[in-house]
Structures are given as structure tokens and as C-alpha cells.
Design an enzyme around this catalytic site. Structure first.
Site, PDB file in Angstrom:
ATOM      1  N   HIS A 140      32.879  39.982 101.816  1.00 50.88           N
ATOM      2  CA  HIS A 140      32.442  41.094 102.650  1.00 50.88           C
ATOM      3  C   HIS A 140      33.244  42.322 102.242  1.00 50.88           C
ATOM      4  CE1 HIS A 140      31.768  43.490 106.315  1.00 50.88           C
ATOM      5  NE2 HIS A 140      30.724  42.707 106.549  1.00 50.88           N
ATOM      6  N   TYR A 141      32.688  43.510 102.496  1.00 51.57           N
ATOM      7  CA  TYR A 141      33.404  44.722 102.096  1.00 51.57           C
ATOM      8  C   TYR A 141      34.649  44.981 102.947  1.00 51.57           C
ATOM      9  CZ  TYR A 141      30.918  46.958 106.021  1.00 51.57           C
ATOM     10  OH  TYR A 141      30.427  47.276 107.255  1.00 51.57           O
TER      11      TYR A 141
END
EC number: 3.1.15.-
Length: 206
Positions: A140-141
Site C-alpha cells: 500500500h502507498y
């Protein structure tokens, strides 16, 4: 090709989108454009940090020319730990390690679900984006950076901050476990729910 594989005797971790992927790297320096990754490890925990499964640990081969560019601190630290010798003996490239680590992690969490977890993890992420870009996109960012709590605790609760002593092993797997232990410490001593706050302290009005 792997130095350390996950142990079959470890508690079973069920695949879950809330599982957390912890990661640490050792590098030849701090500049991702000019320095290289020399060790990488991952650990997967459940969301409450109660179950942990170790993934492979890789020493990444780098040339003698690359290793010679390390500063004195890195040469001393990684020489003392034996990492430099492991790097020289390794045949694993960044691409090899990234592919095997991603395959391991996919057993426990889907791509794009887990934040990248660790200490000062943005630095690891910068190196990953430079040298393992496909693997970086598995995460995930968002980051779960224990150093954020460390810096807040140092300023807001210095006595609690001093209560966690780091061993500073500077090997990837040991550093991951230390980061997990540090987050557990802050959860117990720093992230105290309002209902558990000391007498005389009340929660702010909503």
C-alpha cells in the site's frame, strides 16, 4: 539462495488483508541513487502483533567496487556483523530477492493491502523504489513508521521514551523484530486509551 527461511514450527498465520508486512534493509549508504541494498528481510504479523512469521533473509550480492565505496561506519558495522562476507559470497540479485519475497508475502496478504512497516521505513522504500520497483508496488502507498511514535514520545513523554532500549544489531531480521517490540512497547505505555489514563486526567471534549 536464501539465508533464513520461514520455520515450519511457527504458529500458523491466516491470510488476512489486515496482516502487516514488516521490512528492513541494510544498505551501503543513504543515497538510493548511488548506494545499494546489501541485505533484506521481511516478517508478517497479524494486526495485533501476536503472531509473527519470518520470511526469507537475503544477502544481496554487490561488487567489491561497490562495497569499497562504503564509509567507515558501514564498513565497520557490516564487517563486524559478518554481512560483508555474506554479500561477497551471495549470488542473489535485487531482482531474485524481490521475486521470492513477493511470492512469500502473497501467501499472507494481497498486493496493495499492507502498509510498509518498520523504523524510518521511508528510507527503505526509497531504495526499494530505485532497485526493486515491482516489489515496492506490492505494498500500500501508506507507511507504518514506528519512528513517528518514537519522535512523538521523545517530545511528549520523555520518561517513557527512555524506557525502550534498542540493541542496534544492524542486521535486517533483528532490526525488524526490534521494531515490532518497540511498537508493542509504545502501545502498552504511550498509546493509552482515555479510560486508562492516570487519575486526574480526563479525555478532551469531543
Amino acid at each position: 539462495m536464501t539465508d533464513t527461511a520461514a520455520s515450519a514450527s511457527q504458529p500458523a498465520l491466516v491470510r488476512n488483508e489486515l496482516n502487516l508486512v514488516w521490512l528492513d534493509m541494510e544498505m551501503t549508504g543513504l543515497d538510493p541513487d548511488n548506494d545499494r541494498i546489501i541485505e533484506i528481510a521481511v516478517v508478517v504479523t497479524n494486526s495485533t502483533l501476536d503472531i509473527a512469521v519470518e520470511g526469507p533473509v537475503f544477502a544481496i550480492h554487490q561488487s567489491d567496487e561497490t562495497l569499497a565505496k562504503m564509509d567507515d561506519w558501514n564498513k565497520s558495522t557490516h564487517g563486524r556483523s559478518g554481512l560483508i562476507d555474506r554479500v561477497r559470497a551471495s549470488t542473489v540479485t535485487e531482482a531474485d530477492a524481490a521475486a521470492q519475497l513477493q511470492a512469500f508475502l502473497a501467501q499472507y496478504v494481497s498486493p496493495g493491502k499492507s502498509p510498509m512497516c518498520g523504523n524510518s521505513i521511508c528510507q527503505d522504500r526509497r531504495f526499494m523504489a530505485r532497485w526493486m520497483p515491482e516489489f515496492e508496488r506490492f505494498f500500500h502507498y501508506r507507511n507504518l513508521d514506528v519512528s513517528t511514535l518514537k519522535e512523538l514520545c521523545r517530545r511528549w513523554q520523555p520518561a517513557i521514551y527512555k524506557g525502550f532500549q534498542k540493541r542496534a544489531m544492524h542486521t535486517a531480521l533483528a532490526d525488524i523484530h526490534e521494531s515490532i517490540d518497540e511498537l508493542k512497547y509504545y502501545r502498552q505505555h504511550f498509546l493509552i486509551p482515555a479510560a486508562s489514563a492516570p487519575a486526574g486526567e480526563s479525555a478532551p471534549a469531543a
